[in-house]
Design a protein around this motif. Structure first.
Motif, PDB file in Angstrom:
ATOM      1  N   LEU A   6       0.825  -1.202   0.000  1.00 21.72           N
ATOM      2  CA  LEU A   6       0.000   0.000   0.000  1.00 21.72           C
ATOM      3  C   LEU A   6       0.861   1.256   0.000  1.00 21.72           C
ATOM      4  N   GLY A   7       0.471   2.213  -0.852  1.00 25.92           N
ATOM      5  CA  GLY A   7       1.072   3.533  -0.860  1.00 25.92           C
ATOM      6  C   GLY A   7       0.017   4.551  -0.486  1.00 25.92           C
ATOM      7  N   ILE A   8       0.267   5.367   0.520  1.00 27.07           N
ATOM      8  CA  ILE A   8      -0.721   6.315   1.038  1.00 27.07           C
ATOM      9  C   ILE A   8      -0.452   7.695   0.452  1.00 27.07           C
ATOM     10  N   ALA A   9      -1.498   8.332  -0.064  1.00 30.10           N
ATOM     11  CA  ALA A   9      -1.379   9.662  -0.665  1.00 30.10           C
ATOM     12  C   ALA A   9      -2.330  10.628   0.032  1.00 30.10           C
ATOM     13  N   VAL A  10      -1.803  11.752   0.463  1.00 33.89           N
ATOM     14  CA  VAL A  10      -2.601  12.769   1.148  1.00 33.89           C
ATOM     15  C   VAL A  10      -2.334  14.114   0.493  1.00 33.89           C
ATOM     16  N   GLU A  19      -5.047  18.566  11.918  1.00 39.67           N
ATOM     17  CA  GLU A  19      -5.768  17.413  11.380  1.00 39.67           C
ATOM     18  C   GLU A  19      -4.838  16.498  10.588  1.00 39.67           C
ATOM     19  N   LEU A  20      -3.933  17.097   9.810  1.00 39.13           N
ATOM     20  CA  LEU A  20      -2.973  16.301   9.043  1.00 39.13           C
ATOM     21  C   LEU A  20      -2.090  15.483   9.980  1.00 39.13           C
ATOM     22  N   LYS A  21      -1.621  16.095  11.054  1.00 37.75           N
ATOM     23  CA  LYS A  21      -0.789  15.376  12.019  1.00 37.75           C
ATOM     24  C   LYS A  21      -1.552  14.195  12.613  1.00 37.75           C
ATOM     25  N   ALA A  22      -2.835  14.413  12.975  1.00 35.30           N
ATOM     26  CA  ALA A  22      -3.638  13.336  13.549  1.00 35.30           C
ATOM     27  C   ALA A  22      -3.859  12.209  12.543  1.00 35.30           C
ATOM     28  N   LEU A  23      -4.097  12.576  11.284  1.00 35.16           N
ATOM     29  CA  LEU A  23      -4.290  11.553  10.248  1.00 35.16           C
ATOM     30  C   LEU A  23      -3.030  10.709  10.100  1.00 35.16           C
ATOM     31  N   LEU A  24      -1.867  11.340   9.999  1.00 35.51           N
ATOM     32  CA  LEU A  24      -0.623  10.596   9.819  1.00 35.51           C
ATOM     33  C   LEU A  24      -0.325   9.713  11.036  1.00 35.51           C
ATOM     34  N   GLU A  25      -0.713  10.171  12.206  1.00 39.03           N
ATOM     35  CA  GLU A  25      -0.544   9.325  13.393  1.00 39.03           C
ATOM     36  C   GLU A  25      -1.447   8.100  13.315  1.00 39.03           C
ATOM     37  N   SER A  26      -2.673   8.276  12.788  1.00 35.43           N
ATOM     38  CA  SER A  26      -3.574   7.127  12.653  1.00 35.43           C
ATOM     39  C   SER A  26      -3.088   6.169  11.570  1.00 35.43           C
ATOM     40  N   THR A  35       3.789   0.747   2.653  1.00 42.40           N
ATOM     41  CA  THR A  35       5.134   0.719   2.073  1.00 42.40           C
ATOM     42  C   THR A  35       5.659   2.133   1.851  1.00 42.40           C
ATOM     43  N   ARG A  36       4.765   3.021   1.382  1.00 41.93           N
ATOM     44  CA  ARG A  36       5.137   4.411   1.123  1.00 41.93           C
ATOM     45  C   ARG A  36       4.036   5.332   1.599  1.00 41.93           C
ATOM     46  N   ILE A  37       4.422   6.527   2.027  1.00 46.37           N
ATOM     47  CA  ILE A  37       3.463   7.576   2.382  1.00 46.37           C
ATOM     48  C   ILE A  37       3.965   8.870   1.763  1.00 46.37           C
ATOM     49  N   VAL A  38       3.079   9.555   1.035  1.00 48.39           N
ATOM     50  CA  VAL A  38       3.461  10.826   0.443  1.00 48.39           C
ATOM     51  C   VAL A  38       2.391  11.866   0.756  1.00 48.39           C
ATOM     52  N   VAL A  39       2.831  13.045   1.137  1.00 51.74           N
ATOM     53  CA  VAL A  39       1.934  14.177   1.361  1.00 51.74           C
ATOM     54  C   VAL A  39       2.276  15.237   0.319  1.00 51.74           C
ATOM     55  N   VAL A  40       1.278  15.674  -0.428  1.00 49.71           N
ATOM     56  CA  VAL A  40       1.463  16.675  -1.475  1.00 49.71           C
ATOM     57  C   VAL A  40       0.907  18.004  -0.996  1.00 49.71           C
ATOM     58  N   GLY A  41       1.751  19.014  -0.958  1.00 48.10           N
ATOM     59  CA  GLY A  41       1.314  20.369  -0.646  1.00 48.10           C
ATOM     60  C   GLY A  41       0.804  21.014  -1.921  1.00 48.10           C
ATOM     61  N   LEU A  49       7.098  16.912   8.517  1.00 46.47           N
ATOM     62  CA  LEU A  49       6.440  15.619   8.410  1.00 46.47           C
ATOM     63  C   LEU A  49       7.189  14.569   9.218  1.00 46.47           C
ATOM     64  N   PRO A  50       6.481  13.529   9.668  1.00 43.73           N
ATOM     65  CA  PRO A  50       7.144  12.467  10.421  1.00 43.73           C
ATOM     66  C   PRO A  50       8.196  11.753   9.577  1.00 43.73           C
TER      67      PRO A  50
END
Length: 291
Positions: A6-10, A19-26, A35-41, A49-50
């Protein structure tokens, strides 16, 4: 597909840091790690970011469609993602087994293209617009559908490689339906699974200043791009009647009419009408493409 990765995209516009911090903690608490997490500004700088979370800052806001396409390309370039999971930056995964459940669904079905999460607020309420079927009284009824929820969903990377990504020109509004119709026409399954819960604040889509214009314009583009010619006037006629009956704001109706005219004049992308077999399949699933 065995053991899909799974690759997570936000996407974020920088206005919901808590809210973003809480989401990434969840996301980090999930029993199956991504496997991957990416946050796009999306046209905004990113907060810190963590560790292990990639950040991509865009110079301008490309909209939901454009921003998510950037996230997909980032995950594709990593080469180790089988399923893209899009999550709204003000959402929250309250169950720690969401990713494990989603991965098991994809592992069991090679033709599973899209999985739509259930969206509910902190009191457990699901808005009518967040149930992707016409009969929307029971948000806990799972099954195959013809569209899905943008706030939380999974997308097969193999499917995206075949049908393409989000429609960039849409910016936002109806981009999920555009993607779902292409997936259905290519033989993929679109499933609503209410056991996959994304907690999300109770909101109105009309909170966006351009909601009425984008909704009308993109509805026309959706029909022009994907419907057989005989169904285009039927689809747009039904939605015109429904919009006039439902809209209580004269300003909203004027913006809607301007968006409709823009959709007629401008191109929303190449026309690739779906097969009549797909129309029949959608009808059997309870939502013929005229409403």
């Amino acid at each position: 597909m065995s053991h899909p990765r799974l690759g997570i995209a936000v996407l974020t516009m920088g206005n919901r840091p808590a809210e973003l911090k809480a989401l990434l903690e969840s996301v980090a608490r999930q029993t199956l790690s991504a496997t991957r997490i990416v946050v796009v500004g999306n046209g905004s700088p990113l907060p810190e970011l963590p560790a292990g979370v990639d950040g991509v800052e865009l110079a301008e806001n490309l909209g939901v469609s454009g921003g998510r396409n950037v996230a997909i390309e980032h995950l594709r370039a990593c080469g180790d993602v089988d399923v893209v999971v899009d999550l709204d930056d003000d959402g929250l995964l309250v169950d720690t087994a969401v990713f494990a459940h989603l991965a098991s669904m994809y592992a069991a079905d090679e033709r599973l293209g899209i999985v739509s999460f259930r969206i509910a607020d902190e009191r457990g309420r699901t808005q009518r617009r967040h149930v992707p079927r016409l009969r929307s009284k029971d948000p806990l009824r799972a099954g195959e559908v013809t569209t899905f929820l943008g706030g939380g969903h999974g997308l097969s990377m193999r499917m995206l490689d075949r049908i393409g990504g989000w429609p960039d020109t849409f910016f936002f509004a109806h981009e999920e339906t555009d993607l779902a119709w292409r997936a259905l026409d290519d033989g993929w399954r679109v499933v609503y699974e209410p056991a996959l819960l994304l907690q999300h604040p109770w909101t109105s889509p009309a909170r966006h200043a351009v909601y009425y214009r984008m909704t009308a314009r993109n509805r026309v583009w959706l029909a022009k791009r994907h419907l057989p010619a005989l169904l285009v006037p039927a689809y747009l006629g039904v939605w015109t009647v429904l919009t006039v009956a439902r809209t209580r704001s004269w300003g909203g109706l004027r913006a809607w009419a301007g968006g409709f005219a823009e959709g007629v004049r401008a191109s929303g992308g190449p026309r690739r009408p779906m097969r009549w077999a797909t129309v029949a399949r959608m009808t059997r699933l309870g939502r013929p493409p005229v409403i």
